[in-house]
Design an enzyme around this catalytic site. Structure first.
Site, PDB file in Angstrom:
ATOM      1  N   GLN A  75    -119.202  45.437  53.415  1.00 58.21           N
ATOM      2  CA  GLN A  75    -118.938  46.780  52.864  1.00 58.21           C
ATOM      3  C   GLN A  75    -118.906  46.799  51.344  1.00 58.21           C
ATOM      4  OE1 GLN A  75    -118.832  49.545  54.624  1.00 58.21           O
ATOM      5  NE2 GLN A  75    -118.821  48.607  56.643  1.00 58.21           N
ATOM      6  N   LYS A 110    -126.655  47.959  55.256  1.00 56.38           N
ATOM      7  CA  LYS A 110    -125.565  48.762  54.665  1.00 56.38           C
ATOM      8  C   LYS A 110    -125.830  49.026  53.185  1.00 56.38           C
ATOM      9  CE  LYS A 110    -122.116  46.954  57.868  1.00 56.38           C
ATOM     10  NZ  LYS A 110    -121.880  48.008  58.844  1.00 56.38           N
ATOM     11  N   CYS A 170    -114.581  48.321  65.360  1.00 55.16           N
ATOM     12  CA  CYS A 170    -114.608  46.851  65.501  1.00 55.16           C
ATOM     13  C   CYS A 170    -113.474  46.204  64.715  1.00 55.16           C
ATOM     14  CB  CYS A 170    -115.950  46.264  65.072  1.00 55.16           C
ATOM     15  SG  CYS A 170    -117.287  46.712  66.157  1.00 55.16           S
TER      16      CYS A 170
HETATM   17  N1  7TS Z   1    -117.903  42.944  58.366  1.00 61.26           N
HETATM   18  C1  7TS Z   1    -117.598  44.200  58.021  1.00 61.26           C
HETATM   19  C2  7TS Z   1    -116.512  44.458  57.044  1.00 61.26           C
HETATM   20  C3  7TS Z   1    -118.329  45.265  58.564  1.00 61.26           C
HETATM   21  O1  7TS Z   1    -118.032  46.509  58.206  1.00 61.26           O
HETATM   22  C4  7TS Z   1    -119.357  44.997  59.497  1.00 61.26           C
HETATM   23  C5  7TS Z   1    -120.109  46.098  60.184  1.00 61.26           C
HETATM   24  C6  7TS Z   1    -119.653  43.667  59.781  1.00 61.26           C
HETATM   25  C7  7TS Z   1    -118.896  42.662  59.212  1.00 61.26           C
HETATM   26  C8  7TS Z   1    -120.791  43.280  60.667  1.00 61.26           C
HETATM   27  O2  7TS Z   1    -121.989  43.577  60.047  1.00 61.26           O
HETATM   28  P1  7TS Z   1    -123.386  43.428  60.820  1.00 61.26           P
HETATM   29  O3  7TS Z   1    -124.376  44.018  59.883  1.00 61.26           O
HETATM   30  O4  7TS Z   1    -123.593  42.007  61.099  1.00 61.26           O
HETATM   31  O5  7TS Z   1    -123.224  44.239  62.081  1.00 61.26           O
HETATM   32  N2  7TS Z   1    -119.414  47.313  60.251  1.00 61.26           N
HETATM   33  C9  7TS Z   1    -119.716  48.404  61.002  1.00 61.26           C
HETATM   34  C10 7TS Z   1    -118.969  49.577  60.958  1.00 61.26           C
HETATM   35  O6  7TS Z   1    -117.987  49.780  60.249  1.00 61.26           O
HETATM   36  N3  7TS Z   1    -119.497  50.458  61.848  1.00 61.26           N
HETATM   37  O7  7TS Z   1    -120.572  49.884  62.412  1.00 61.26           O
HETATM   38  C11 7TS Z   1    -120.712  48.609  61.917  1.00 61.26           C
END
Ligand code: 7TS
Length: 414
Positions: A211, A234, A372
Site C-alpha cells: 500500500q 496497486k 484480508c
Molecule cells: N499486503 C497488503 C498491505 C495489501 O494491502 C495486500 C493486498 C497484500 C499484501 C497482497 O497483495 P497482492 O498484490 O499480492 O494480492 N490488499 C488488498 C486489499 O486491501 N484489497 O484487495 C487486496
C-alpha cells in the site's frame, strides 16, 4: 488545500482522468465512481498501450534468443528492472527480483531465507494490522520449525504501540515483518524506527510495501530494510507482477526458491550450478508483457509526481473524513494522524455488505468485508468495514456522490 500545496504541485485531476479509459464507463446506468483503489488501481492508457505494443510488435521469450524480437523484449523487460531500482533507490539492479506480487514476495522469503534461518524457539514479529499475506507464510514457517509468532499490539486509533514492540524484541527475534501502510486503516507505520530497533536486536526486517509504494516516496537504502515487497497492480500497473527487493548479501546467501530454466548456470544429473542475482530467483518464463507495462506505470507516476499525487489524495481524505464524521451512527476505524487516503468505517446496525450493494447500485465501487485483515477486525470486535480508498484520479465531486448515496442507503437500511 494542504499546507505544502502550491500552484506547481496542484494536480489537474480532469486531465489525469482523461488518461484512464475505464473512468468513462457507467455502472448500473450511473457514471462509475471507483473508490476501491487499495484493492487495485485503474490503468492509464500508457500502460494499456505498452501491453498491446508488446504483443503487437515484439512478442518473444526473453534472455535466450539472439533474434531481434527476443533482444527487444529482453531490453524492455530489463528496462523495467532499472526503473524499479530507481523508483525505490536500490543500490543495484541485482537486488530487484520480479515476482507475481506482494504475496509471492513474502512467501519467497519465508521459504528461502526463513527455512534457512528460522529454528526451533526463534521468534518472528508481525503486527496486529497485517494483511493475511504477511501472517500466513510466517504461521506456516513457525509450524514447520517450532518457532513463535509474536504480535505488536495497536491502539484504538490504529497506531502501533511502539513501546510494546520494543518489549517484544530479544535475542530470540530473528525477523520482523511489518506492513508499511495498513490496507484496512490507512495507518503509515514508523518503519525506520521499527527497522532500527530490530537491527539493534540482530533481527532482519521485511517491509510489506503493497500500500505504501503508490503513495509514499520509497528509499530502501534510507529505510535500511532488508527486504521490501510490493505489487504493480496497486501502482497503476498490470496484475501478476510484483517486486521483491532484498539486500544483495542476504539474497546471495539465501537458498534457491523454484527450480527451472533461467535460474541455473549449468545442469547435470549429478551437479547443478545456480544463476547469479537476480535470475537465481526468476525460474521459468516470467510475466514479460505485464512487467514491461509496469515500467509505463512507474514512469506515469513519476511524471505526475508523487508529491502532487499525495497532496491531492490528502485533500480528498480530509474532505471525505470531515463529511463522514458528521454522519450519525458512523464510526471511522483507523484514526491515525499519519494516514494515506484510505477510510474504513462502520455504521450502527448496518452490515457493510448491504451498504456495498446499495452503493454499487449507484455506480460506486467500495470494498466491504475484513480486507484480508481478520485479526485486525477481531481486535475492533467487528466483522468488517466499508472502505473507500482514493487515488490520483478521484475528485471531490465523487465524494459528494458517495456521501449523498450513503445517506440514502442509510435511510433505506435503518
Ligand atoms: N499486503 C497488503 C498491505 C495489501 O494491502 C495486500 C493486498 C497484500 C499484501 C497482497 O497483495 P497482492 O498484490 O499480492 O494480492 N490488499 C488488498 C486489499 O486491501 N484489497 O484487495 C487486496
Amino acid at each position: 488545500m494542504t499546507e505544502s500545496a502550491t500552484i506547481e504541485n496542484i494536480l489537474d485531476v480532469y486531465a489525469i482522468r482523461e488518461q484512464f479509459p475505464i473512468l468513462n464507463r457507467e455502472v448500473k446506468g450511473k457514471p462509475l465512481v471507483y473508490l476501491d483503489n487499495a484493492a487495485t488501481t485503474q490503468k492509464p492508457r500508457v500502460v494499456i498501450d505498452a501491453l498491446v505494443n508488446y504483443y503487437t510488435d515484439y512478442n518473444a521469450n526473453i534472455h535466450r534468443g539472439i533474434h531481434t524480437l527476443a533482444e527487444e523484449a529482453t531490453a524492455a523487460y530489463e528496462g523495467t528492472r532499472d526503473e524499479v531500482q530507481h523508483f525505490i533507490n536500490a543500490d543495484s539492479r541485482e537486488e530487484i527480483i520480479f515476482t507475481k506480487g506482494t504475496t509471492e514476495g513474502i512467501n519467497l522469503i519465508a521459504q528461502t531465507w526463513g527455512r534457512q534461518n528460522i529454528k526451533e524457539g526463534d521468534e518472528i514479529i508481525v503486527s496486529n494490522m497485517e494483511h493475511h499475506s504477511n501472517i500466513v507464510p510466517w504461521y506456516i514457517l513457525c509450524e514447520e520449525k517450532g518457532a513463535k509468532l509474536k504480535v505488536i499490539p495497536i491502539d484504538e486509533n490504529g497506531d502501533l504501540i511502539v513501546s510494546e514492540y520494543e518489549k517484544l524484541l530479544s535475542s530470540k527475534t530473528k525477523l520482523v515483518s511489518i506492513v508499511h501502510v495498513s490496507n484496512a486503516l490507512g495507518t503509515i507505520n514508523p518503519v525506520k524506527k521499527i527497522i532500527n530497533e530490530a537491527h539493534k536486536a540482530g533481527a532482519v526486517v521485511l517491509v510489506d510495501g503493497a500500500q505504501s509504494s503508490v503513495h509514499l516516496d520509497i528509499d530502501v537504502q534510507d529505510m535500511d530494510c532488508d527486504f521490501f515487497v510490493f505489487s504493480s497492480h496497486k501502482l497503476y500497473g498490470p496484475t501478476g507482477v510484483g517486486v521483491l527487493y532484498g539486500k544483495k548479501n542476504l539474497l546471495e546467501a539465501m537458498p534457491v526458491y523454484q527450480g527451472g530454466g533461467e535460474m541455473i548456470k549449468e545442469v547435470g544429473f549429478k551437479k547443478i550450478t545456480y544463476n547469479d542475482l537476480p535470475y537465481k530467483y526468476e525460474a521459468g518464463t516470467p510475466n514479460i508483457a505485464d512487467t514491461i507495462a509496469f515500467k509505463a506505470a512507474l514512469n506515469f507516476t513519476s511524471k505526475v509526481g508523487k508529491e502532487k499525487i499525495r497532496n491531492h489524495e490528502n485533500e480528498l481524505l480530509a474532505y471525505a473524513t470531515a463529511q463522514l464524521e458528521e454522519t450519525p451512527g458512523l464510526k471511522i476505524i483507523g484514526r491515525s494522524k499519519q494516514k494515506i487516503s484510505v477510510i474504513s468505517f462502520v455504521i450502527d446496525k448496518i452490515h457493510p455488505q448491504d451498504l456495498g450493494i446499495l452503493l454499487d447500485n449507484r455506480g460506486i465501487a467500495v470494498r466491504t468485508g475484513h480486507h484480508c485483515a481478520q485479526p485486525l477486525m477481531d481486535l475492533f470486535c467487528i466483522p468488517g468495514t466499508t472502505r473507500a480508498s482514493f487515488a490520483l484520479y478521484n475528485t471531490k465531486a465523487e465524494i459528494d456522490i458517495l456521501m449523498k448515496s450513503l445517506h440514502k442507503a442509510i435511510k433505506m437500511l435503518l
